[in-house]
Design a protein around this motif. Structure first.
Motif, PDB file in Angstrom:
ATOM      1  N   GLN A 286      11.232  -9.591  -2.247  1.00 18.39           N
ATOM      2  CA  GLN A 286      10.684  -9.961  -0.942  1.00 18.39           C
ATOM      3  C   GLN A 286       9.199 -10.306  -1.050  1.00 18.39           C
ATOM      4  N   LEU A 287       8.471  -9.523  -1.840  1.00 12.04           N
ATOM      5  CA  LEU A 287       7.042  -9.795  -2.018  1.00 12.04           C
ATOM      6  C   LEU A 287       6.825 -11.130  -2.718  1.00 12.04           C
ATOM      7  N   VAL A 288       7.623 -11.413  -3.720  1.00 12.14           N
ATOM      8  CA  VAL A 288       7.495 -12.684  -4.438  1.00 12.14           C
ATOM      9  C   VAL A 288       7.751 -13.850  -3.496  1.00 12.14           C
ATOM     10  N   ARG A 289       8.799 -13.735  -2.677  1.00 14.51           N
ATOM     11  CA  ARG A 289       9.085 -14.815  -1.715  1.00 14.51           C
ATOM     12  C   ARG A 289       7.914 -15.026  -0.759  1.00 14.51           C
ATOM     13  N   SER A 290       7.328 -13.936  -0.268  1.00 14.30           N
ATOM     14  CA  SER A 290       6.213 -14.095   0.674  1.00 14.30           C
ATOM     15  C   SER A 290       4.980 -14.667  -0.023  1.00 14.30           C
TER      16      SER A 290
ATOM     17  N   GLU B 100      -3.994 -10.031   2.830  1.00 17.65           N
ATOM     18  CA  GLU B 100      -2.589  -9.631   2.768  1.00 17.65           C
ATOM     19  C   GLU B 100      -1.939 -10.078   1.459  1.00 17.65           C
ATOM     20  N   THR B 101      -2.376 -11.220   0.950  1.00 18.43           N
ATOM     21  CA  THR B 101      -1.880 -11.698  -0.336  1.00 18.43           C
ATOM     22  C   THR B 101      -2.266 -10.720  -1.442  1.00 18.43           C
ATOM     23  N   LEU B 102      -3.518 -10.277  -1.436  1.00 21.67           N
ATOM     24  CA  LEU B 102      -3.974  -9.311  -2.442  1.00 21.67           C
ATOM     25  C   LEU B 102      -3.223  -7.987  -2.324  1.00 21.67           C
ATOM     26  N   ALA B 103      -3.026  -7.515  -1.101  1.00 19.99           N
ATOM     27  CA  ALA B 103      -2.300  -6.260  -0.890  1.00 19.99           C
ATOM     28  C   ALA B 103      -0.847  -6.391  -1.352  1.00 19.99           C
ATOM     29  N   ALA B 104      -0.226  -7.527  -1.070  1.00 17.07           N
ATOM     30  CA  ALA B 104       1.158  -7.761  -1.487  1.00 17.07           C
ATOM     31  C   ALA B 104       1.243  -7.810  -3.014  1.00 17.07           C
ATOM     32  N   PHE B 105       0.280  -8.461  -3.648  1.00 13.80           N
ATOM     33  CA  PHE B 105       0.253  -8.525  -5.106  1.00 13.80           C
ATOM     34  C   PHE B 105       0.108  -7.119  -5.703  1.00 13.80           C
TER      35      PHE B 105
ATOM     36  N   GLY C 295       0.781  -1.223   0.000  1.00 18.74           N
ATOM     37  CA  GLY C 295       0.000   0.000   0.000  1.00 18.74           C
ATOM     38  C   GLY C 295       0.813   1.273   0.000  1.00 18.74           C
ATOM     39  N   LYS C 296       2.118   1.219  -0.253  1.00 17.03           N
ATOM     40  CA  LYS C 296       2.909   2.448  -0.344  1.00 17.03           C
ATOM     41  C   LYS C 296       2.319   3.316  -1.429  1.00 17.03           C
ATOM     42  N   ASP C 297       2.253   4.609  -1.173  1.00 18.84           N
ATOM     43  CA  ASP C 297       1.725   5.476  -2.216  1.00 18.84           C
ATOM     44  C   ASP C 297       2.814   5.873  -3.204  1.00 18.84           C
ATOM     45  N   THR C 298       2.399   6.560  -4.251  1.00 16.87           N
ATOM     46  CA  THR C 298       3.304   6.903  -5.342  1.00 16.87           C
ATOM     47  C   THR C 298       4.452   7.774  -4.880  1.00 16.87           C
ATOM     48  N   LYS C 299       4.214   8.688  -3.949  1.00 18.51           N
ATOM     49  CA  LYS C 299       5.290   9.558  -3.457  1.00 18.51           C
ATOM     50  C   LYS C 299       6.390   8.736  -2.800  1.00 18.51           C
TER      51      LYS C 299
END
Length: 86
Positions: A25-29, A39-44, A5-9
């Motif tokens: 890191q996201l791919v590994r998780s 959390e899977t959807l947010a990570a994707f 959920g990091k924003d564009t800035k």
């Protein structure tokens, strides 16, 4: 792991290497299958944002390379970057 959920800035403040590290890191998780669905959807989603950031960074780098290639006479000229096929 970076919170999804990091924003564009915040993405704009990353280096290419930092963004790639976060993607890894996201791919590994995601491959671990240990996250709940939300959390899977947010990570994707975060991975997609990071991948787009990396692609934009590479596109900009390619344009810079095209603009800075020097001719045989030492003059700068615009030449397209030709990528070799693997």
């Amino acid at each position: 792991m970076t919170k999804p959920g990091k924003d564009t800035k915040e993405l704009a403040n990353l280096t290419f290497e930092e963004a790639m590290q976060q993607v890894e890191q996201l791919v590994r998780s995601l491959e671990n299958n240990s996250l709940p669905l939300n959390e899977t959807l947010a990570a994707f989603e975060q991975g997609v944002r990071l991948a787009r950031f990396c692609q934009d960074y590479l596109d900009a780098a390619e344009k810079k390379i095209e603009q800075v290639i020097a001719s045989a006479y030492g003059e700068l000229e615009l030449k397209p970057l030709v990528l070799e096929k693997e």
